[in-house]
Motif scaffolding. Structure first.
Motif, short mmCIF file in Angstrom:
data_model
loop_
_atom_site.label_atom_id
_atom_site.label_comp_id
_atom_site.label_asym_id
_atom_site.label_seq_id
_atom_site.Cartn_x
_atom_site.Cartn_y
_atom_site.Cartn_z
N SER A 1 34.19 32.44 18.42
CA SER A 1 34.02 30.99 18.63
C SER A 1 34.05 30.27 17.30
CB SER A 1 32.68 30.71 19.33
OG SER A 1 32.64 31.32 20.60
N LYS A 2 34.09 28.97 17.35
CA LYS A 2 34.08 28.16 16.13
C LYS A 2 32.85 27.26 16.10
CE LYS A 2 36.87 24.38 18.01
NZ LYS A 2 38.06 23.51 17.81
N VAL A 3 32.44 26.89 14.90
CA VAL A 3 31.29 26.02 14.72
C VAL A 3 31.76 24.57 14.74
CG1 VAL A 3 29.39 25.34 13.21
CG2 VAL A 3 30.05 27.76 13.40
N GLU A 4 31.10 23.75 15.52
CA GLU A 4 31.39 22.32 15.56
C GLU A 4 30.14 21.56 15.07
OE1 GLU A 4 33.72 20.99 19.11
OE2 GLU A 4 33.15 22.98 19.86
N ALA A 5 30.31 20.27 14.81
CA ALA A 5 29.18 19.49 14.28
C ALA A 5 29.13 18.12 14.94
CB ALA A 5 29.31 19.34 12.77
N ALA A 6 27.93 17.61 15.04
CA ALA A 6 27.69 16.23 15.50
C ALA A 6 26.64 15.64 14.57
CB ALA A 6 27.20 16.22 16.95
N ALA A 7 26.97 14.52 13.93
CA ALA A 7 26.10 13.98 12.88
C ALA A 7 25.58 12.59 13.24
CB ALA A 7 26.83 13.92 11.55
N GLY A 8 24.32 12.33 12.84
CA GLY A 8 23.75 10.99 12.91
C GLY A 8 23.70 10.38 14.30
N PHE A 9 23.31 11.15 15.31
CA PHE A 9 23.23 10.60 16.66
C PHE A 9 21.78 10.35 17.06
CE2 PHE A 9 23.40 15.22 17.01
CZ PHE A 9 22.33 15.52 17.85
N ARG A 10 21.59 9.36 17.92
CA ARG A 10 20.26 9.04 18.43
C ARG A 10 20.04 9.73 19.77
NH1 ARG A 10 19.20 2.65 17.80
NH2 ARG A 10 19.93 2.78 19.95
N ARG A 11 18.80 9.72 20.22
CA ARG A 11 18.45 10.44 21.44
C ARG A 11 19.06 9.80 22.69
NH1 ARG A 11 13.32 11.84 21.27
NH2 ARG A 11 12.96 11.17 19.12
N ASP A 12 19.43 8.52 22.61
CA ASP A 12 19.98 7.85 23.77
C ASP A 12 21.51 7.79 23.76
OD1 ASP A 12 20.19 6.17 21.63
OD2 ASP A 12 19.48 4.37 22.66
N VAL A 13 22.13 8.55 22.84
CA VAL A 13 23.58 8.51 22.69
C VAL A 13 24.23 9.62 23.52
CG1 VAL A 13 25.45 8.94 21.05
CG2 VAL A 13 23.61 7.41 20.43
N SER A 14 25.39 9.30 24.12
CA SER A 14 26.18 10.30 24.82
C SER A 14 27.30 10.74 23.89
CB SER A 14 26.76 9.70 26.12
OG SER A 14 27.57 10.64 26.77
N LEU A 15 27.26 12.01 23.48
CA LEU A 15 28.23 12.52 22.52
C LEU A 15 29.43 13.14 23.23
CD1 LEU A 15 25.78 14.31 20.07
CD2 LEU A 15 26.96 12.15 19.67
N PRO A 16 30.63 12.81 22.83
CA PRO A 16 31.82 13.43 23.45
C PRO A 16 31.81 14.94 23.27
CG PRO A 16 32.43 11.55 22.06
CD PRO A 16 31.00 11.83 21.79
N GLY A 17 31.92 15.66 24.36
CA GLY A 17 31.98 17.11 24.29
C GLY A 17 30.64 17.80 24.18
N VAL A 18 29.56 17.04 24.03
CA VAL A 18 28.22 17.63 23.91
C VAL A 18 27.40 17.19 25.12
CG1 VAL A 18 26.13 17.82 22.51
CG2 VAL A 18 28.36 17.54 21.40
N PRO A 19 26.94 18.12 25.95
CA PRO A 19 26.18 17.73 27.14
C PRO A 19 24.85 17.08 26.76
CG PRO A 19 26.13 20.11 26.85
CD PRO A 19 27.11 19.59 25.86
N ALA A 20 24.34 16.26 27.68
CA ALA A 20 23.08 15.56 27.43
C ALA A 20 21.93 16.53 27.20
CB ALA A 20 22.76 14.64 28.61
N ALA A 21 22.01 17.72 27.84
CA ALA A 21 20.94 18.71 27.67
C ALA A 21 20.84 19.17 26.22
CB ALA A 21 21.19 19.91 28.59
N ALA A 22 21.99 19.28 25.55
CA ALA A 22 21.98 19.71 24.15
C ALA A 22 21.40 18.63 23.26
CB ALA A 22 23.40 20.06 23.71
N THR A 23 21.73 17.36 23.55
CA THR A 23 21.17 16.26 22.77
C THR A 23 19.65 16.24 22.90
OG1 THR A 23 23.17 14.96 23.12
CG2 THR A 23 21.20 13.77 22.43
N ALA A 24 19.17 16.36 24.14
CA ALA A 24 17.71 16.36 24.37
C ALA A 24 17.05 17.54 23.68
CB ALA A 24 17.44 16.39 25.87
#
Length: 633
Positions: free
Chosen positions: A525-548
């Motif tokens: 697999s490969k490592v991906e990154a998501a930077a500077g997001f808030r708890r109420d943000v919906s990230l493309p490709g990242v499920p809400a469960a991962a954000t929470a």
């Protein structure tokens, strides 16, 4: 119809009402309990607050009006049983008692409001403004009649509301949420996190051999409810709304021009004048005041001498049609700028009228408003046609015709759906496309039965009649019927189970010094990154469960969570946590402060009214209350 609290709160109507009740009633009043103020007394009175008495008939009217208003808002009438199931009976009582307590307090401390200020409030209400943006007397009368008010009763009610606001505004003045609370909430809301993460999917789960017949049969037996066939209903409905009728209504230029000429004044921009009025008890006082003005005293100085504020006398820049009192309107629009009228006997007393600036009106042309006029006329005629068809449809239904038969006789098109489940889907799984957006005929059909003469649903200014023609009960499917679905679900569960194990192993290795990149490479697999997001943000490709999950994990901490569906798992590491300081000048901080301030105000008002009720004495006739709300039936 809804049956009981459980069924009532399980569908759209129940959820909508429960969500909207606090918008209809005063929020602070909804937090009180009144069980301790029920005492028995005479049947003619339902409640007593100090010296104020709420008769049984008064409360009956208030309660009926409120249910009708809610019924219009939600597009269908509410029964007494439904209202009690939602607790509306107690909430209306709580509001009525609280309002009466504030009215009693206003009388005790001698609060008042001038008739001119009351009328000014009504003039400025956007609900009563016409197409030209000005107060429309005809619209005013139509709107208040729709809600069961006469003009006199509505003015009196607005005066009482204004006095209540004077009290509640005074006791809540100066309230501000603590800066520490705003700061804490702002930090919580604006906290940002950054993560690096790895997605594990079916490729990392490895090869999964097809299940044996015995394995599949055992899995099916353990999960039969997931594959059960839902209940289906066959239904038909016919839609009669202004939009539907208006599509086939053609307005000729000849008709439109006639209507334009009749409405030219309303469609154009009328002359406006800056109008001030001062009301006196009788003609003698008004004549004396007029003499002083003629002798050199200004209108404004006279108002100050009489302890009147500008808002008490100034009607603003206003059109003639917006002045409710015909005598005042006639006087105001017959004077030149800068003049003060002779005493005018108006609806609310003898008045002097002063004219300031005058803005001439603008007369429109037919060509500039032809499309607008045709649309208005088509809508009006369609509404009349809807009312006509409603009566005819009810006559047909009363004569025993079903929806399809009645529609055919009236030249209307009925829609028939052979099978639909509670979620609005056909047996093949696709959503029904023949039901207009926003029309909740499916849940209504599932609350009815075959052969029931259902009440029409109010929809988009018209009505929808429907019949339940047949019911296919829910049943257990055999394995042969759903074999492909069962095997797909079994495979999904197997993948999820394997991925969970692998994710747990990855987390353990990283917590003991391993690198996420190394573990990802080992898994292909490969490592991906998501930077500077808030708890109420919906990230493309990242499920809400991962954000929470990321916001539950400390900096440099590692975690795992399920991904999209059952065939994905995510392992992540929190790489950064940023908690910005609160900027009190920011727009979102100001909105948060306003929300908190409303909460504090509601609490303060609740406590104040509770104190008033305790001081002046409050009692409610439980038997009369039960009678009005239908609890005795």
């Amino acid at each position: 119809m809804l049956r009981g609290m459980r069924k009532a709160s399980s569908n759209w109507l129940g959820k909508t009402i429960m969500a909207a009740v606090m918008g209809v009633l005063i929020v602070s009043f909804g937090i009180w309990g009144i069980a301790d103020i029920f005492k028995g007394f005479g049947q003619s009175s339902l409640a007593k607050i100090g010296r104020t008495e709420i008769t049984t008939e008064q409360f009956r009217q208030i309660y009926t009006d409120r249910l009708q208003q809610l019924g219009r808002q939600f597009g269908r009438p509410l029964t007494m049983d439904q209202a009690r199931a939602f607790g509306l009976d107690r909430q209306v009582l709580q509001q009525t008692v609280a309002e009466a307590a504030l009215d009693e307090q206003a009388r005790r401390i001698g609060l008042g409001q001038s008739e001119a200020e009351t009328m000014r409030t009504i003039y400025n209400d956007p609900n009563f403004k016409g197409l030209n943006g000005q107060f429309d007397p005809a619209r005013f009368q139509s709107v208040i009649r729709q809600f069961g008010y006469s003009e006199q009763r509505y003015r009196a009610e607005q005066r009482r509301v204004a006095l209540r606001r004077q009290i509640t505004g005074t006791i809540s003045a100066g309230l501000e949420p603590p800066k520490a609370l705003i700061d804490a909430l702002t930090r919580f809301q604006n906290e940002q996190r950054s993560i690096e993460y790895v997605k594990l999917d079916a490729a990392q789960a490895g090869t999964i051999d097809p299940p044996s017949p015995e394995t599949l049969a055992a899995y099916f037996d353990d999960h039969k409810t997931q594959f059960r066939a839902p209940e289906y209903r066959k239904l038909s409905f016919v839609l009669i709304t202004p939009d539907e009728i208006g599509r086939s209504t053609d307005i000729s230029d000849e008709d439109a021009k006639k209507i334009f000429e009749q409405r030219r004044d309303r469609l154009g921009t009328p002359e406006k004048r800056e109008v001030s009025q001062m009301v006196f008890a009788n003609s003698e006082e008004a004549l004396s005041a007029r003499g002083r003005i003629a002798a050199g005293m200004s209108f404004d100085d006279l108002a100050k001498e009489r302890n009147l504020k500008l808002s008490d006398v100034d009607l603003g820049m206003i059109a003639k049609s917006a002045i409710i009192d015909p005598a005042i309107a006639e006087a105001a629009f017959s004077l030149p700028s800068g003049e003060v009228s002779q005493p005018v006997s108006g609806r609310f007393g003898v008045a002097l009228v002063k004219i300031g600036k005058i803005e001439p009106g603008v007369t429109p042309t037919y060509e500039s408003l032809a499309a607008q006029v045709k649309k208005e006329v088509a809508t009006e005629r369609a509404r009349a046609r809807v009312a006509e068809l409603q009566n005819k449809m009810e006559d047909e239904r009363g004569g025993g015709a079903n929806v399809v038969e009645a529609a055919q006789k009236l030249g209307l098109t009925a829609v028939t759906i052979d099978a639909v489940d509670r979620s609005g889907r056909l047996p093949a799984g696709q959503p029904v496309t023949t039901i207009p957006r926003g029309l909740d005929v499916v849940s209504q059909a599932f609350s009815s039965d075959v052969g029931v003469d259902n009440d029409p649903i109010q929809f988009n200014g018209g009505y929808v009649w429907y019949d339940v023609l047949g019911i296919t009960p829910s049943r257990e499917r055999s394995l042969d019927e759903v074999k492909d679905q069962v095997e797909a679900k079994w495979r999904e569960d197997q993948i999820a189970s394997r991925l969970r194990v692998k994710a747990t192993e990855m987390v353990g290795k990283i917590e003991h010094g391993g690198k996420l990149a190394d573990e990802a490479a080992a898994m292909g697999s490969k490592v991906e990154a998501a930077a500077g997001f808030r708890r109420d943000v919906s990230l493309p490709g990242v499920p809400a469960a991962a954000t929470a999950a990321a916001f539950r994990t400390a900096k440099d901490g590692v975690g795992q969570t399920s991904g999209a569906g059952g065939s994905e798992w995510i392992v992540f590491r929190v790489t950064d946590v940023t908690v910005p300081s609160a900027d009190m000048a920011a727009g979102e901080v100001k909105k948060m402060k306003e929300t908190l301030q409303r909460g504090l105000t509601d609490e303060q008002v609740a406590q104040y009214v509770t104190k008033i009720e305790s001081e002046i004495g409050t009692s409610v006739n439980q038997a009369a209350f039960a009678q009005v709300t239908g609890a005795n039936n």
